[in-house]
Motif scaffolding. Structure first.
Motif, short mmCIF file in Angstrom:
data_model
loop_
_atom_site.label_atom_id
_atom_site.label_comp_id
_atom_site.label_asym_id
_atom_site.label_seq_id
_atom_site.Cartn_x
_atom_site.Cartn_y
_atom_site.Cartn_z
N ALA A 49 -1.49 10.67 13.16
CA ALA A 49 -0.49 10.49 14.48
C ALA A 49 0.45 9.47 14.24
O ALA A 49 1.57 9.49 14.50
CB ALA A 49 -1.33 10.38 15.90
N SER A 50 -0.07 8.30 13.39
CA SER A 50 0.57 7.24 13.16
C SER A 50 1.45 7.52 12.13
O SER A 50 2.41 6.54 11.85
CB SER A 50 -0.23 5.67 13.01
N GLY A 51 1.47 8.24 11.25
CA GLY A 51 2.22 8.87 10.27
C GLY A 51 1.63 8.40 8.95
O GLY A 51 2.10 8.59 7.86
N GLU A 52 0.73 7.61 8.78
CA GLU A 52 -0.05 7.27 7.62
C GLU A 52 -0.97 8.45 7.06
O GLU A 52 -1.39 9.20 8.06
CB GLU A 52 -0.76 5.77 7.82
N ARG A 53 -1.27 8.23 5.82
CA ARG A 53 -2.41 9.23 5.51
C ARG A 53 -3.76 8.79 5.80
O ARG A 53 -4.10 7.62 5.57
CB ARG A 53 -2.26 9.29 3.93
N PHE A 54 -4.45 9.78 6.28
CA PHE A 54 -5.99 9.54 6.67
C PHE A 54 -6.83 9.16 5.44
O PHE A 54 -6.80 10.05 4.51
CB PHE A 54 -6.56 10.72 7.51
N ASP A 55 -7.44 8.28 5.48
CA ASP A 55 -8.58 7.93 4.25
C ASP A 55 -9.83 7.86 5.00
O ASP A 55 -10.13 6.99 5.80
CB ASP A 55 -8.26 6.62 3.68
N GLN A 56 -10.80 9.02 4.49
CA GLN A 56 -12.10 8.90 5.08
C GLN A 56 -12.88 7.69 4.96
O GLN A 56 -13.95 7.66 5.48
CB GLN A 56 -12.65 10.20 4.64
N HIS A 57 -12.60 6.96 3.83
CA HIS A 57 -13.27 5.82 3.27
C HIS A 57 -12.88 4.52 4.01
O HIS A 57 -13.67 3.42 4.02
CB HIS A 57 -13.53 5.76 1.82
N ALA A 58 -11.63 4.51 4.83
CA ALA A 58 -11.05 3.13 5.49
C ALA A 58 -11.68 3.08 6.41
O ALA A 58 -12.66 4.12 7.34
CB ALA A 58 -9.79 3.49 5.67
N LEU A 59 -11.64 2.01 7.26
CA LEU A 59 -12.45 1.67 8.44
C LEU A 59 -11.40 1.82 9.58
O LEU A 59 -10.55 1.10 10.03
CB LEU A 59 -13.00 0.26 8.65
N THR A 60 -11.01 3.18 10.03
CA THR A 60 -10.12 3.67 11.01
C THR A 60 -10.57 4.38 12.21
O THR A 60 -11.79 4.86 12.01
CB THR A 60 -8.90 4.26 10.22
N ALA A 61 -9.86 4.67 12.91
CA ALA A 61 -10.27 5.51 14.19
C ALA A 61 -9.36 6.48 14.87
O ALA A 61 -8.04 5.74 14.83
CB ALA A 61 -11.11 4.59 15.18
N ALA A 62 -9.61 7.07 15.56
CA ALA A 62 -8.80 7.95 16.40
C ALA A 62 -9.19 7.63 18.03
O ALA A 62 -10.28 7.60 18.46
CB ALA A 62 -8.88 9.60 16.15
N HIS A 63 -8.14 7.48 18.99
CA HIS A 63 -8.31 7.11 20.30
C HIS A 63 -7.07 7.63 20.90
O HIS A 63 -6.20 7.78 20.50
CB HIS A 63 -8.31 5.38 20.49
N ARG A 64 -7.63 8.14 22.00
CA ARG A 64 -6.51 8.88 22.87
C ARG A 64 -5.22 8.08 23.16
O ARG A 64 -4.13 8.45 23.26
CB ARG A 64 -7.20 9.44 24.14
N THR A 65 -5.52 6.87 23.80
CA THR A 65 -4.63 6.05 24.44
C THR A 65 -4.09 4.60 23.64
O THR A 65 -2.90 4.23 23.83
CB THR A 65 -4.77 5.91 25.87
#
Length: 125
Positions: A49-65
């Motif tokens: 949703a932020s426009g960057e490509r999802f990297d399953q190995h990175a330390l990232t997350a999806a949050h609603r708000t």
């Protein structure tokens, strides 16, 4: 009377059109507890949703708000393991969960086998 109704209608319209963008201050002091899940291979390389490509190995997350870029300390309440992630996507879409983690973050929390885990979220300044 007509002016009052017009004013109320305008205020309601403006409230409904309020911006959904967030600044970094809106995450200040955020903390929550609930269930986390993770996502990985099926979404790897797709746009978040932020426009960057999802990297399953990175330390990232999806949050609603929470604002994109918010750094969260996520602690697995079953085993005490923690990881710091960066919010770069929207979700989770299951109402029973408060965050979707990348596979890399889920590995660090040792929740891959279970698929979900009870967690504590704390926004970092």
């Amino acid at each position: 009377m007509l002016r009052s109704l017009a004013l109320i209608a305008c205020l309601a319209l403006l409230a409904g059109c309020a911006s959904s963008s967030y600044d970094s201050e809106s995450a200040h002091g955020y903390h929550a507890e609930g269930t986390a899940s993770y996502y990985g291979r099926a979404h790897h390389g797709k746009k978040t949703a932020s426009g960057e490509r999802f990297d399953q190995h990175a330390l990232t997350a999806a949050h609603r708000t929470l604002p994109f870029g918010t750094r969260l300390k996520v602690t697995n309440l079953d085993n005490g393991r923690s990881v710091v992630v960066r919010v770069n996507d929207r979700g989770p879409f299951s109402r029973s969960r408060i965050i979707d983690l990348s596979r890399g973050a889920a590995e660090r929390l040792d929740m891959l086998r279970a698929g979900t885990a009870p967690v504590r979220l704390e926004a970092l300044d």
